[in-house]
Design a protein around this motif. Sequence first.
Motif, PDB file in Angstrom:
ATOM      1  N   UNK A  92       8.154  19.202   0.169  1.00  0.00           N
ATOM      2  CA  UNK A  92       9.435  19.904   0.025  1.00  0.00           C
ATOM      3  C   UNK A  92      10.087  20.126   1.384  1.00  0.00           C
ATOM      4  N   UNK A  93       9.301  20.539   2.370  1.00  0.00           N
ATOM      5  CA  UNK A  93       9.843  20.813   3.705  1.00  0.00           C
ATOM      6  C   UNK A  93      10.400  19.541   4.348  1.00  0.00           C
ATOM      7  N   UNK A  94       9.670  18.432   4.226  1.00  0.00           N
ATOM      8  CA  UNK A  94      10.135  17.182   4.832  1.00  0.00           C
ATOM      9  C   UNK A  94      11.367  16.638   4.116  1.00  0.00           C
ATOM     10  N   UNK A 108      17.428  16.608 -12.545  1.00  0.00           N
ATOM     11  CA  UNK A 108      16.439  15.985 -11.653  1.00  0.00           C
ATOM     12  C   UNK A 108      16.446  14.459 -11.825  1.00  0.00           C
ATOM     13  N   UNK A 109      16.369  13.735 -10.705  1.00  0.00           N
ATOM     14  CA  UNK A 109      16.246  12.270 -10.731  1.00  0.00           C
ATOM     15  C   UNK A 109      14.846  11.791 -10.348  1.00  0.00           C
ATOM     16  N   UNK A 110      14.154  12.586  -9.534  1.00  0.00           N
ATOM     17  CA  UNK A 110      12.838  12.156  -9.018  1.00  0.00           C
ATOM     18  C   UNK A 110      11.873  13.334  -9.072  1.00  0.00           C
ATOM     19  N   UNK A 111      10.599  13.021  -9.280  1.00  0.00           N
ATOM     20  CA  UNK A 111       9.581  14.077  -9.376  1.00  0.00           C
ATOM     21  C   UNK A 111       8.379  13.739  -8.501  1.00  0.00           C
ATOM     22  N   UNK A 112       7.922  14.745  -7.761  1.00  0.00           N
ATOM     23  CA  UNK A 112       6.610  14.676  -7.111  1.00  0.00           C
ATOM     24  C   UNK A 112       5.651  15.483  -7.974  1.00  0.00           C
ATOM     25  N   UNK A 113       4.636  14.821  -8.488  1.00  0.00           N
ATOM     26  CA  UNK A 113       3.756  15.387  -9.503  1.00  0.00           C
ATOM     27  C   UNK A 113       2.415  15.814  -8.931  1.00  0.00           C
ATOM     28  N   UNK A 114       2.139  17.107  -9.002  1.00  0.00           N
ATOM     29  CA  UNK A 114       0.810  17.636  -8.701  1.00  0.00           C
ATOM     30  C   UNK A 114       0.168  18.003 -10.037  1.00  0.00           C
ATOM     31  N   UNK A 115      -0.961  17.410 -10.409  1.00  0.00           N
ATOM     32  CA  UNK A 115      -1.583  17.722 -11.700  1.00  0.00           C
ATOM     33  C   UNK A 115      -2.018  19.182 -11.776  1.00  0.00           C
ATOM     34  N   UNK A 174       0.228  12.718   4.114  1.00  0.00           N
ATOM     35  CA  UNK A 174       0.397  12.497   2.672  1.00  0.00           C
ATOM     36  C   UNK A 174       1.842  12.801   2.292  1.00  0.00           C
ATOM     37  N   UNK A 175       2.367  13.922   2.784  1.00  0.00           N
ATOM     38  CA  UNK A 175       3.749  14.299   2.481  1.00  0.00           C
ATOM     39  C   UNK A 175       4.737  13.278   3.021  1.00  0.00           C
ATOM     40  N   UNK A 176       4.481  12.751   4.214  1.00  0.00           N
ATOM     41  CA  UNK A 176       5.390  11.762   4.796  1.00  0.00           C
ATOM     42  C   UNK A 176       5.451  10.505   3.930  1.00  0.00           C
ATOM     43  N   UNK A 177       4.302  10.088   3.395  1.00  0.00           N
ATOM     44  CA  UNK A 177       4.278   8.933   2.485  1.00  0.00           C
ATOM     45  C   UNK A 177       4.977   9.286   1.173  1.00  0.00           C
ATOM     46  N   UNK A 178       4.752  10.512   0.670  1.00  0.00           N
ATOM     47  CA  UNK A 178       5.408  10.947  -0.561  1.00  0.00           C
ATOM     48  C   UNK A 178       6.924  10.879  -0.423  1.00  0.00           C
ATOM     49  N   UNK A 179       7.452  11.328   0.717  1.00  0.00           N
ATOM     50  CA  UNK A 179       8.896  11.318   0.948  1.00  0.00           C
ATOM     51  C   UNK A 179       9.433   9.887   0.898  1.00  0.00           C
ATOM     52  N   UNK A 180       8.734   8.961   1.537  1.00  0.00           N
ATOM     53  CA  UNK A 180       9.183   7.562   1.507  1.00  0.00           C
ATOM     54  C   UNK A 180       9.113   7.007   0.083  1.00  0.00           C
ATOM     55  N   UNK A 236      -4.182   1.128   6.218  1.00  0.00           N
ATOM     56  CA  UNK A 236      -3.008   1.168   7.103  1.00  0.00           C
ATOM     57  C   UNK A 236      -1.779   1.698   6.371  1.00  0.00           C
ATOM     58  N   UNK A 237      -1.977   2.372   5.230  1.00  0.00           N
ATOM     59  CA  UNK A 237      -0.861   2.757   4.364  1.00  0.00           C
ATOM     60  C   UNK A 237       0.101   3.722   5.052  1.00  0.00           C
ATOM     61  N   UNK A 238      -0.430   4.733   5.737  1.00  0.00           N
ATOM     62  CA  UNK A 238       0.450   5.708   6.406  1.00  0.00           C
ATOM     63  C   UNK A 238       1.321   4.994   7.437  1.00  0.00           C
ATOM     64  N   UNK A 239       0.728   4.149   8.250  1.00  0.00           N
ATOM     65  CA  UNK A 239       1.468   3.391   9.262  1.00  0.00           C
ATOM     66  C   UNK A 239       2.520   2.498   8.606  1.00  0.00           C
ATOM     67  N   UNK A 240       2.131   1.825   7.537  1.00  0.00           N
ATOM     68  CA  UNK A 240       3.010   0.863   6.875  1.00  0.00           C
ATOM     69  C   UNK A 240       4.233   1.538   6.258  1.00  0.00           C
ATOM     70  N   UNK A 241       4.038   2.703   5.639  1.00  0.00           N
ATOM     71  CA  UNK A 241       5.147   3.349   4.946  1.00  0.00           C
ATOM     72  C   UNK A 241       5.978   4.268   5.841  1.00  0.00           C
ATOM     73  N   UNK A 242       5.358   4.853   6.860  1.00  0.00           N
ATOM     74  CA  UNK A 242       6.104   5.810   7.690  1.00  0.00           C
ATOM     75  C   UNK A 242       6.514   5.237   9.039  1.00  0.00           C
TER      76      UNK A 242
END
Length: 282
Positions: free
Chosen positions: A21-23, A64-71, A171-177, A257-263
């Motif tokens: 949310x903050x990012x 709402x158009x997009x959702x970040x889902x925490x179970x 994790x949040x930075x990847x979620x934002x992307x 390398x997912x964090x590097x690749x997406x952020x």
Amino acid sequence: MTTAGTTLVIGATGTTGSRTAAQLTAAGHRVKAASRRAAPVAGAEPVRFDWHDSATHAATLDGVERIYLIPPLGDPDPAAIMLPFLHQARTIGVRRAVLLSSSAIPEGGPAVGTVHQALPDLFEHWAVLRPSWFMQNFTGAHAHARSIRDEGIIWTATGSGRVGFVDAEDIAAVAVRALTDEQAPNIDLVLTGPEALGYDDIAAIITEVTGRVVVHRRLSYEQMRERLTTQVPVEFAAMLAGMDRAIAEGAEDRITNTVQRLTGRPPHTFQALLEREMRSSS
């Protein structure tokens, strides 16, 4: 990136939800911050949301158009609650969903693995984040953090097994992307930090950075299960101890390398996280 539409962040006061949310708000996106008490979140619209109270669902989804889902936390069958909500979300026009799962739970696996399996058929744009264990487990309200503060000890049944611990900020930075890039990943993403560390390594780094001696005590699976039953229900204790045993057998000994690749930047090291947290608390 696209800034159109509102993003609903479920669990907006939690470890990854608060950071996501903050990012998002810092980047100028409109955010609905959902939590059970509709707690204020800077720059966002707070909304009351409870997985177990369907009366809160429709208003939460409005606009709402997009959702970040925490179970739902600790629920052994989250699909029973989540799938009706996600069908409702699709019906009212939600176009993208990003689900927080775990590196230990594959598509179609137990608990949230069932939701993971259903997501591609529900939304054209989607992603499943499967982070490794959080670095914040050693600094927040987690049992490890408490035992470090109270005893200077980390108790596990992981032996010499290693984990690609990941910073919740990454994790949040990847979620934002995944939420805001023009094209969603449409895949599951295993997220780790830059190095795989054993719990002996974690204890040594905490000792070096903080100056307080912390040690790792190695327990058997049975000893760990018994220790955990004083804190959580017995079935959950057995599951958690089983996760430790899987680590001991090498299940989490990997980095991606997912964090590097997406952020576009490397993931944070555990030492860097500790130094950051010490600066913020001083």
